[in-house]
Design a protein around this motif. Sequence first.
Motif, PDB file in Angstrom:
ATOM      1  N   TRP A 165       0.851  -1.195   0.000  1.00  0.00           N
ATOM      2  CA  TRP A 165       0.000   0.000   0.000  1.00  0.00           C
ATOM      3  C   TRP A 165       0.878   1.233   0.000  1.00  0.00           C
ATOM      4  O   TRP A 165       1.929   1.255   0.658  1.00  0.00           O
ATOM      5  CB  TRP A 165      -0.914   0.003   1.230  1.00  0.00           C
ATOM      6  N   GLY A 166       0.474   2.235  -0.733  1.00  0.00           N
ATOM      7  CA  GLY A 166       1.244   3.462  -0.795  1.00  0.00           C
ATOM      8  C   GLY A 166       0.643   4.425  -1.798  1.00  0.00           C
ATOM      9  O   GLY A 166      -0.462   4.200  -2.323  1.00  0.00           O
ATOM     10  N   PRO A 167       1.341   5.515  -2.126  1.00  0.00           N
ATOM     11  CA  PRO A 167       0.808   6.525  -3.048  1.00  0.00           C
ATOM     12  C   PRO A 167       0.473   5.983  -4.432  1.00  0.00           C
ATOM     13  O   PRO A 167      -0.351   6.572  -5.147  1.00  0.00           O
ATOM     14  CB  PRO A 167       1.946   7.552  -3.135  1.00  0.00           C
ATOM     15  N   TYR A 168       1.069   4.869  -4.819  1.00  0.00           N
ATOM     16  CA  TYR A 168       0.764   4.264  -6.115  1.00  0.00           C
ATOM     17  C   TYR A 168      -0.672   3.755  -6.183  1.00  0.00           C
ATOM     18  O   TYR A 168      -1.170   3.412  -7.265  1.00  0.00           O
ATOM     19  CB  TYR A 168       1.746   3.118  -6.411  1.00  0.00           C
ATOM     20  N   ALA A 169      -1.347   3.712  -5.029  1.00  0.00           N
ATOM     21  CA  ALA A 169      -2.761   3.326  -5.022  1.00  0.00           C
ATOM     22  C   ALA A 169      -3.657   4.454  -5.528  1.00  0.00           C
ATOM     23  O   ALA A 169      -4.808   4.213  -5.869  1.00  0.00           O
ATOM     24  CB  ALA A 169      -3.185   2.934  -3.608  1.00  0.00           C
ATOM     25  N   VAL A 170      -3.146   5.678  -5.566  1.00  0.00           N
ATOM     26  CA  VAL A 170      -3.955   6.809  -6.030  1.00  0.00           C
ATOM     27  C   VAL A 170      -4.280   6.681  -7.517  1.00  0.00           C
ATOM     28  O   VAL A 170      -5.456   6.716  -7.899  1.00  0.00           O
ATOM     29  CB  VAL A 170      -3.262   8.153  -5.721  1.00  0.00           C
ATOM     30  N   PRO A 171      -3.294   6.513  -8.397  1.00  0.00           N
ATOM     31  CA  PRO A 171      -3.656   6.312  -9.803  1.00  0.00           C
ATOM     32  C   PRO A 171      -4.376   4.997 -10.032  1.00  0.00           C
ATOM     33  O   PRO A 171      -5.143   4.858 -10.992  1.00  0.00           O
ATOM     34  CB  PRO A 171      -2.309   6.348 -10.532  1.00  0.00           C
ATOM     35  N   CYS A 172      -4.120   4.010  -9.164  1.00  0.00           N
ATOM     36  CA  CYS A 172      -4.801   2.712  -9.272  1.00  0.00           C
ATOM     37  C   CYS A 172      -4.631   2.146 -10.676  1.00  0.00           C
ATOM     38  O   CYS A 172      -5.587   1.675 -11.297  1.00  0.00           O
ATOM     39  CB  CYS A 172      -6.274   2.862  -8.906  1.00  0.00           C
ATOM     40  N   TYR A 173      -3.389   2.204 -11.180  1.00  0.00           N
ATOM     41  CA  TYR A 173      -3.108   1.785 -12.542  1.00  0.00           C
ATOM     42  C   TYR A 173      -1.738   1.132 -12.588  1.00  0.00           C
ATOM     43  O   TYR A 173      -0.831   1.542 -11.870  1.00  0.00           O
ATOM     44  CB  TYR A 173      -3.146   2.998 -13.480  1.00  0.00           C
ATOM     45  N   SER A 174      -1.588   0.131 -13.390  1.00  0.00           N
ATOM     46  CA  SER A 174      -0.329  -0.611 -13.529  1.00  0.00           C
ATOM     47  C   SER A 174      -0.005  -1.324 -12.221  1.00  0.00           C
ATOM     48  O   SER A 174      -0.676  -2.283 -11.876  1.00  0.00           O
ATOM     49  CB  SER A 174       0.810   0.312 -13.970  1.00  0.00           C
ATOM     50  N   SER A 175       0.974  -0.831 -11.456  1.00  0.00           N
ATOM     51  CA  SER A 175       1.414  -1.543 -10.262  1.00  0.00           C
ATOM     52  C   SER A 175       2.126  -0.571  -9.331  1.00  0.00           C
ATOM     53  O   SER A 175       2.163   0.641  -9.565  1.00  0.00           O
ATOM     54  CB  SER A 175       2.371  -2.675 -10.645  1.00  0.00           C
TER      55      SER A 175
END
Length: 281
Positions: free
Chosen positions: A60-70
Amino acid sequence: MGLLLLIIILQTYSIEESGSFYSQAGKVNYNNYAPDWVYLDARPAPKWYDSGKIGIFVHWGPYAVPCYSSEWFWFELENGDEKVKNFMAANKYDSYLEFPSMFTAELFEPDKWAKLFADAGARYVVFTSKHHDGFALFPSGRSNWNSVDVGPKRDIVGALSESIRKHNMKFGLYYSLYEWFNKLYRDDRKRDYTTTNYTDTIVWPDIKYLINEYKPSVLWSDGDREASCTYWKSREMLAWIYNESPVRDEIVVNDRWGHDSWCKHGDFYNCDDGFNPGKDT
């Protein structure tokens, strides 16, 4: 924003079940693990892990915001991935640096997470304290690049660790040794790892803080493959963990402590992603 989770089920294996999954050398006297693989590899895995069987691994982290790719979104963006670039343009995002403030975790309910994991039969949970983007879900000391200063304005690691233990599960932490775009790390790499400014300034303080503050039963290291265990000072770190840390009798660590340690050193081996201990690679 930021609700996407990557959850992986882990399964531990006893020595009898897997043969080579653990280091199997003889026991060394307590508090006598010198910073040498001969001694470190001789440490027996704590019994709780040998019988733990099922665990949960949470990204879990900021990459969950775009919710795209990985979780590799930022790396892919900076390295010209066309799909990721097009996604950014279509959604009018300018930079990955926008995402931490948008990662508010407003629906984060650690007690509900913990109950879900416990009801599923998990006996331990490993959580990402920091992935390769360097954004920490604990007060890392690097201002405006952690969840206490930005986004949730909360110690996510601390909150989840309390909930997991309330539900009688062991709590573990994933920690990425390297950070893709950290200047200290990139400077050490340019010098062919003959300097250790990043290791000394970032890695050691972070790991000591995580262990002293949250007392994890698992430390899952990652992001090590570009350098050797000498650069990461892994043997010295493990000697401290096994001899002096508050979890010296409890903790287990994996084998990702440098490109020369995979499938060779650690309390358990995960080798490369997708490694099956019951099958020849």
